[in-house]
Design a protein around this motif. Structure first.
Motif, mmCIF file in Angstrom:
data_model
loop_
_atom_site.group_PDB
_atom_site.id
_atom_site.type_symbol
_atom_site.label_atom_id
_atom_site.label_comp_id
_atom_site.label_asym_id
_atom_site.label_seq_id
_atom_site.Cartn_x
_atom_site.Cartn_y
_atom_site.Cartn_z
ATOM 1 N N ASP A 16 12.373 151.806 21.515
ATOM 2 C CA ASP A 16 12.230 151.646 20.043
ATOM 3 C C ASP A 16 10.785 150.792 19.781
ATOM 4 N N HIS A 17 10.545 150.486 18.464
ATOM 5 C CA HIS A 17 9.379 149.909 18.204
ATOM 6 C C HIS A 17 9.418 148.334 18.366
ATOM 7 N N GLY A 18 10.874 147.755 18.370
ATOM 8 C CA GLY A 18 10.815 146.357 18.910
ATOM 9 C C GLY A 18 10.465 146.333 20.061
ATOM 10 N N GLN A 19 10.926 147.203 21.074
ATOM 11 C CA GLN A 19 10.604 147.049 22.537
ATOM 12 C C GLN A 19 9.018 147.129 22.740
ATOM 13 N N MET A 20 8.649 148.252 21.982
ATOM 14 C CA MET A 20 6.927 148.583 21.932
ATOM 15 C C MET A 20 6.355 147.152 21.657
ATOM 16 N N LEU A 21 6.776 146.444 20.659
ATOM 17 C CA LEU A 21 6.070 145.264 20.039
ATOM 18 C C LEU A 21 6.348 144.156 21.119
ATOM 19 N N ASN A 22 7.319 144.218 21.771
ATOM 20 C CA ASN A 22 7.827 143.116 22.972
ATOM 21 C C ASN A 22 6.766 143.260 24.009
ATOM 22 N N LEU A 23 6.384 144.531 24.285
ATOM 23 C CA LEU A 23 5.679 144.932 25.510
ATOM 24 C C LEU A 23 4.376 144.643 25.072
ATOM 25 N N ALA A 24 3.836 144.924 23.983
ATOM 26 C CA ALA A 24 2.541 144.417 23.634
ATOM 27 C C ALA A 24 2.369 142.956 23.691
ATOM 28 N N ASP A 25 3.477 142.273 22.872
ATOM 29 C CA ASP A 25 3.186 140.785 22.995
ATOM 30 C C ASP A 25 2.887 140.314 24.406
ATOM 31 N N THR A 26 3.914 140.795 25.512
ATOM 32 C CA THR A 26 3.899 140.274 26.641
ATOM 33 C C THR A 26 2.514 140.799 27.334
ATOM 34 N N PHE A 27 2.021 141.941 27.181
ATOM 35 C CA PHE A 27 0.757 142.508 27.678
ATOM 36 C C PHE A 27 -0.281 141.410 27.291
ATOM 37 N N VAL A 28 -0.386 141.106 25.989
ATOM 38 C CA VAL A 28 -1.340 140.576 25.361
ATOM 39 C C VAL A 28 -1.303 139.004 26.069
ATOM 40 N N TRP A 109 -4.001 146.949 19.365
ATOM 41 C CA TRP A 109 -2.358 147.860 19.272
ATOM 42 C C TRP A 109 -1.353 147.128 18.800
ATOM 43 N N ARG A 110 -1.303 145.720 19.492
ATOM 44 C CA ARG A 110 -0.167 144.742 18.884
ATOM 45 C C ARG A 110 -0.313 144.404 17.349
ATOM 46 N N GLU A 111 -1.378 144.214 16.967
ATOM 47 C CA GLU A 111 -1.578 144.008 15.773
ATOM 48 C C GLU A 111 -1.235 145.146 14.702
ATOM 49 N N GLN A 112 -1.614 146.599 15.150
ATOM 50 C CA GLN A 112 -1.270 147.689 14.300
ATOM 51 C C GLN A 112 0.502 147.947 14.589
#
Length: 117
Positions: A16-28, A109-112
Motif C-alpha cells: 500500500d501507499h504507506g509501505q511505499m512511503l516507508n520504503l522510500a524513507d528508509t531508502f533515502v 520519488w519520496r517527495e512525490q
C-alpha cells in the motif's frame, strides 16, 4: 521519468501507499548515509569498510534501481574479493555519480509519494 530508479520494482515490496512511503524513507536515509561512508572509506583506503559498504549497497540498491546500475554494482562488489583498494578506487569513483543521481531520484520519488498521502 527516472534514469536509475525503477519504481515498478518497489511495487513488488509494498502492498500500500504507506509501505511505499516507508520504503522510500528508509531508502533515502540509508543511501545518504552509505554514500557518505563510502566516500570516507575511499579517502582512507579502508578496504574492509569499502567491501562491507558495497555489499550493503548491493543488498538494497539493486532491488530499486535499473538493471544496468544493478549489474555494475554487483560486478564491483564481487571484485572486492580480488582487487586491492587502489584497484577498486577508480571503479567505485566511476559508480559514485550514478549512485548520487539515484539518491536524488529516490529523494524526488519520496517527495512525490508524501504529497499523495
Amino acid at each position: 521519468m527516472y534514469i536509475f530508479l525503477d519504481t515498478a520494482r518497489a511495487d513488488e515490496f509494498a502492498t500500500d501507499h504507506g509501505q511505499m512511503l516507508n520504503l522510500a524513507d528508509t531508502f533515502v536515509s540509508s543511501l545518504q548515509s552509505d554514500l557518505q561512508s563510502l566516500q570516507t572509506a575511499l579517502s582512507e583506503s579502508d578496504s574492509a569498510t569499502l567491501q562491507k559498504l558495497l555489499h550493503t549497497l548491493k543488498g538494497y540498491v539493486t532491488f530499486l534501481c535499473n538493471d544496468g546500475l544493478a549489474k555494475e554494482l554487483v560486478d564491483i562488489e564481487a571484485s572486492t574479493r580480488q582487487l586491492t583498494v587502489e584497484q577498486l578506487k577508480p571503479l567505485v569513483m566511476g559508480l559514485l555519480p550514478a549512485l548520487s543521481n539515484m539518491q536524488r531520484e529516490v529523494t524526488e520519488w519520496r517527495e512525490q509519494l508524501s504529497q499523495h498521502t
